[in-house]
Write a protein that holds these residues in place. Structure first.
Motif, short mmCIF file in Angstrom:
data_model
loop_
_atom_site.label_atom_id
_atom_site.label_comp_id
_atom_site.label_asym_id
_atom_site.label_seq_id
_atom_site.Cartn_x
_atom_site.Cartn_y
_atom_site.Cartn_z
N THR A 95 48.56 77.23 47.31
CA THR A 95 48.21 75.70 47.76
C THR A 95 46.68 75.47 47.60
OG1 THR A 95 48.00 76.47 49.92
CG2 THR A 95 50.26 75.80 49.01
N GLY A 96 45.98 76.59 47.45
CA GLY A 96 44.46 76.40 47.23
C GLY A 96 43.77 76.05 46.28
N GLN A 97 42.67 75.00 46.42
CA GLN A 97 42.08 74.54 45.16
C GLN A 97 41.00 75.21 45.14
OE1 GLN A 97 43.20 72.06 43.05
NE2 GLN A 97 45.09 71.95 44.25
N ARG A 98 40.32 75.54 43.78
CA ARG A 98 39.00 76.21 43.56
C ARG A 98 37.97 75.32 43.66
NH1 ARG A 98 41.20 77.52 38.01
NH2 ARG A 98 40.99 75.63 36.77
N PRO A 99 36.82 75.93 43.96
CA PRO A 99 35.56 74.84 44.31
C PRO A 99 35.33 74.09 42.63
CG PRO A 99 35.07 77.21 45.00
CD PRO A 99 36.34 77.27 44.32
N ARG A 100 35.07 72.67 43.16
CA ARG A 100 34.92 71.92 41.89
C ARG A 100 33.56 72.48 41.09
NH1 ARG A 100 35.32 65.94 43.36
NH2 ARG A 100 34.86 65.48 41.07
N TYR A 101 33.59 72.20 39.78
CA TYR A 101 32.28 72.57 39.02
C TYR A 101 32.07 73.79 38.78
CZ TYR A 101 32.03 67.55 40.41
OH TYR A 101 32.28 66.07 40.59
#
Length: 352
Positions: A95-101
């Motif tokens: 469910t987690g999202q990796r850091p953008r950019y």
């Protein structure tokens, strides 16, 4: 020429595609077989039906969810080829999202959270990179483990999952992938990779792989009667029409629209299964099942509480504005005999 062993079977709803997998896996006990699919619900259904047919899960058959397959049997064994560490991967972050950019070359930040869990959107990508960095060793290992791999619910695979499937096509393992682009209600990840091949676009991806697999179409439904098949087919006019093999007549067959005021009497008389798009759709207090979770199931009758876009389609029969025709297709094709939509009084066609 397409590979004589790799097959993609595009099967309409009710065409017994799950039974095809179970029969094929069970009839050759001397072949080391893997069956994999994305959702836990579908994996549980395959397991249950295989046990019902054979008594047990035969020793030559392995059942794995798609992510378990990618993480444990593709990415983990040769992770050191990318990470210079043989035991870095812990598990999956679904469910987690990796850091953008985050740059893709910063491997640990791009693919993993702080607990060394692979982000869902990067699992297939990482597996492809591990195979490449190991000189193909990851896929060769799979070829040493399995003679045949069944991939169920092919339409759920998106992004780099298609790239990994492409590597399997070239592995020497017999790959049999089964699915229906019209039932793309789930997706393995949100990666922009191969975005144009999602849903019905899967057909275009398969055309670019016609040297690696043969494509077959199963356009028969043993579940839905012809009225339901015709109505569902209209959502995808470029797909082959479906022929019903359900000739049973009950006196209440086909597609209906009923007014809210008639719902209690309709429920009492016909006992349909109630479907909704999500919990956000009110169902007059009736117990209901989300459409996505109903995929793979069969009911005699369904009662659908439609969304506004679905209601618009009921009035216009124009599928182009529908953002999610797949969900409507899945909902309608769960039924053997009848489908009823709950509508305003002015749109009702059913008279109790």
């Amino acid at each position: 020429m397409p590979s004589p062993s790799n097959r993609v079977i595009l099967a309409a709803a009710g065409s017994r595609k799950t039974q095809l997998i179970i029969d094929g896996a069970a009839e050759q006990p001397d072949r080391r077989t893997l069956i994999t699919t994305y959702t836990t619900e579908n994996l549980a259904q395959i397991t249950r039906r295989l046990q019902e047919q054979t008594g047990i899960v035969p020793g030559n058959i392995t059942l794995l969810g798609w992510f378990s397959f990618l993480v444990n049997q593709a990415a983990r064994p040769y992770q050191a080829a990318l990470l210079d560490q043989p035991d870095f991967i812990h598990s999956l972050n679904f469910t987690g999202q990796r850091p953008r950019y985050t740059p893709r070359d910063q491997l640990r930040k791009f693919y993993f959270d702080r607990g060394a869990n692979l982000y869902r959107d990067g699992v297939a990508d990482f597996a492809c990179r591990v195979d490449e960095a190991s000189g193909g060793a990851a896929v060769r290992r799979l070829a040493a483990m399995y003679d045949r791999i069944y991939v169920d619910e092919l339409q759920d695979l998106v992004g780099y999952d298609l790239d990994f499937l492409d590597r399997l096509f070239r592995s020497g393992i017999e790959i049999i992938a089964v699915g229906d682009p019209r039932q793309h209600t789930f997706a393995t990840n949100n990666s922009p990779r191969n975005k144009k091949y999602r849903g019905a676009g899967l057909l275009n991806w398969l055309q670019t792989r016609n040297d690696r697999c043969t494509v077959e179409t199963r356009a028969e439904s043993w579940r839905c009667n012809q009225q339901i098949c015709d109505w569902a087919d209209a959502l995808y006019p470029t797909m082959p029409p479906t022929k019903s093999r359900n000739d049973e007549r009950t006196g209440h067959d086909g597609i209906f629209a009923i007014a809210h005021t008639d719902v209690p009497a309709y429920i009492a008389k016909y006992g349909p299964t109630v479907l909704r798009n999500s919990r956000a759709v009110p169902t007059m207090g009736l117990p209901a099942l989300n459409i996505g979770l109903s995929k793979g199931s069969t009911y005699d009758r369904v009662l659908i509480f439609p969304t506004k876009p679905m209601l618009a389609y009921l009035r216009t029969a124009d599928p182009n504005p529908l953002k999610a025709p797949d969900r409507l297709y899945v909902a309608v094709t769960r039924a053997r005999h009848s489908v009823a939509f709950v509508v305003d009084q002015r749109d009702a066609t059913f008279v109790p």
